[in-house]
Design a protein around this motif. Structure first.
Motif, PDB file in Angstrom:
ATOM      1  N   GLN A   1      38.348  27.552  43.916  1.00  0.00           N
ATOM      2  CA  GLN A   1      38.323  26.319  45.525  1.00  0.00           C
ATOM      3  C   GLN A   1      37.463  25.669  44.930  1.00  0.00           C
ATOM      4  N   ASP A   2      36.434  25.818  43.951  1.00  0.00           N
ATOM      5  CA  ASP A   2      35.619  24.554  43.576  1.00  0.00           C
ATOM      6  C   ASP A   2      35.933  24.191  42.795  1.00  0.00           C
TER       7      ASP A   2
ATOM      8  N   LYS B   1      36.007  38.086  44.954  1.00  0.00           N
ATOM      9  CA  LYS B   1      35.371  36.601  46.087  1.00  0.00           C
ATOM     10  C   LYS B   1      34.776  35.727  44.929  1.00  0.00           C
ATOM     11  N   GLU B   2      34.191  36.812  43.786  1.00  0.00           N
ATOM     12  CA  GLU B   2      33.848  35.115  42.542  1.00  0.00           C
ATOM     13  C   GLU B   2      34.536  34.242  42.007  1.00  0.00           C
TER      14      GLU B   2
ATOM     15  N   ASN C   1      38.790  23.212  43.450  1.00  0.00           N
ATOM     16  CA  ASN C   1      40.388  22.154  44.839  1.00  0.00           C
ATOM     17  C   ASN C   1      41.658  22.863  43.821  1.00  0.00           C
TER      18      ASN C   1
ATOM     19  N   LYS D   1      38.537  33.892  43.478  1.00  0.00           N
ATOM     20  CA  LYS D   1      38.073  32.896  44.708  1.00  0.00           C
ATOM     21  C   LYS D   1      37.215  32.193  44.562  1.00  0.00           C
ATOM     22  N   LYS D   2      36.186  32.098  44.941  1.00  0.00           N
ATOM     23  CA  LYS D   2      34.814  30.613  44.562  1.00  0.00           C
ATOM     24  C   LYS D   2      35.316  29.556  43.314  1.00  0.00           C
ATOM     25  N   LYS D   3      35.175  29.742  42.156  1.00  0.00           N
ATOM     26  CA  LYS D   3      35.439  30.066  40.903  1.00  0.00           C
ATOM     27  C   LYS D   3      37.280  28.315  41.059  1.00  0.00           C
TER      28      LYS D   3
END
Length: 410
Positions: free
Chosen positions: A272-273, A265-266, A275, A268-270
């Motif tokens: 996506q952040d 989860k973490e 782009n 994926k966030k990195k």
């Protein structure tokens, strides 16, 4: 010390059945075969028996090619004992033969070991890696030639055995031949006064069975690369390298294989952040002309990726972790890069560097520079399949060593 250990072994003997039943209840033992560890034998007795004893999956994988060599000599019978159910499942798939048999290893108890040896009577017994059980070693040495193959002694084990140096030295001297897999183990063996030891190479390099899962449709091109066993603190470095490379080419695919999936989860966030386009392998198995990160969010699929992608960076090496083992990508002829922190596998990487299979990069900037060479064709991807040759050399040296004790003419 040995006398005390043997005495305690006799005392706990009546309770071993209940101990194993409890492990069966917890799903850690075979419900139908756990009594084999108490000395019960359901197999027909064989003559001219060579016994290979391993602990678990890693050790049985390392002797596959060795066992296959001796399987080709029909006059020899081979018994393989192991501790875990996973090692037996592996045996069924890769080593079952008319002259090769499996039994769960007897517990290190004098009564059980005596029953086991009296029945099987091997004339050569080969213990693999770190299976150093006092009763088993002392009693087996009375029945057969005894070999310790591909010996590995960790620092933790050394500190434990060091406290009973005299006892452990006596145990080691029962072996008729010892080979070691790294210089650390050599140093420890010499500390215990063992001089006649052999450097035959690490047997784990001889295991060359490749998976053929066919789970993914991956476009093979020089702009694909893998970041393998990446720890969470290394994620930013990998993303930075990907962004720099993708400025050079429009179809750069970075396969990101995390060391631990509990951080997905973490991670994926990195991504996506930043782009960066993202594909998760559990949701999409087709990777064609994709400029982004392919997040491998599944266990057991890395080898299929190595079959198609030939540039691999091994994680755990940009941080103070000690690196990760490069054997899996090596099997597929990958060019391997790694960071400076590889103290867990120093000797392996030194050997691979000599053979031009691997190269150290000190930081993300150096990793980018190496990858850039491939993209600009300064270093075309014509990876030499060195693993097979490397493994065959080690296998040959181990066979030559064992043939001093195993009579192929019987």
């Amino acid at each position: 010390m040995i006398t005390i250990y043997r005495l305690l072994s006799f005392i706990i003997y009546p309770f071993l059945f209940f101990y194993l039943k409890f492990r069966v209840f917890r799903g850690k033992e075979s419900s139908t075969r756990f009594k084999e560890k108490l000395g019960k034998i359901n197999l027909e007795k064989k003559e001219n028996l060579v016994w290979f004893h391993v602990a678990s999956l890693g050790e049985i994988r390392s002797i596959v090619e060795l066992v296959k060599y001796y399987q080709s000599h029909e006059k020899i019978n081979i018994l393989i004992t192991s501790v875990t159910t996973s090692s037996y499942e592996f045996f069924k798939k890769y080593l079952y033969s008319t002259n090769t048999f499996h039994q769960y290893a007897p517990l290190d108890n004098p009564i059980i070991i005596k029953k086991f040896l009296k029945y099987w009577r091997p004339y050569v017994s080969v213990f693999v890696e770190s299976e150093l059980w006092p009763n088993m070693i002392l009693q087996t040495s009375q029945y057969s030639k005894l070999i310790l193959l591909n010996c590995r002694i960790s620092k933790r084990s050394f500190l434990r055995w060091k406290k009973i140096k005299k006892t452990f030295t006596k145990i080691l001297k029962k072996f008729d031949g010892i080979s070691f897999q790294n210089n650390e183990t050599k140093k420890y063996l010499e500390f215990f006064g063992i001089k006649k030891i052999n450097n035959l190479g690490n047997l784990k390099y001889t295991f060359n069975i490749k998976k053929n899962l066919k789970l993914f449709d991956i476009e093979e091109n020089k702009f694909n690369w893998v970041s393998m066993s990446i720890h969470f603190n290394e994620i930013d470095a990998i993303l930075n390298v990907h962004k720099k490379i993708s400025c050079l080419e429009s179809d750069v695919t970075t396969f990101l294989i995390p060391r631990h999936l509990n951080k997905l989860k973490e991670i994926k966030k990195k991504i996506q952040d930043q782009n960066i386009p993202l594909i998760e392998t559990s949701k999409n198995n087709k990777i064609i002309k994709f400029n982004g990160i392919v997040l491998v969010d599944q266990f057991g699929v890395a080898e299929e990726i190595f079959d198609k992608v030939k540039i691999v960076f091994m994680g755990g090496s940009f941080i103070d972790h000690g690196g990760q083992n490069p054997i899996e990508p090596m099997k597929y002829g990958s060019r391997i890069f790694y960071g400076p922190n590889i103290h867990n596998f120093t000797e392996i990487y030194e050997e691979l560097d000599k053979k031009n299979i691997s190269k150290m990069v000190k930081n993300e900037h150096e990793l980018y520079n190496e990858l850039e060479k491939y993209i600009k064709n300064d270093c075309p991807i014509t990876i030499e399949k060195s693993f097979d040759k490397f493994g065959k050399e080690i296998l040959t040296s181990n066979i030559k060593f064992l043939n001093q004790f195993i009579n192929l003419q019987k």
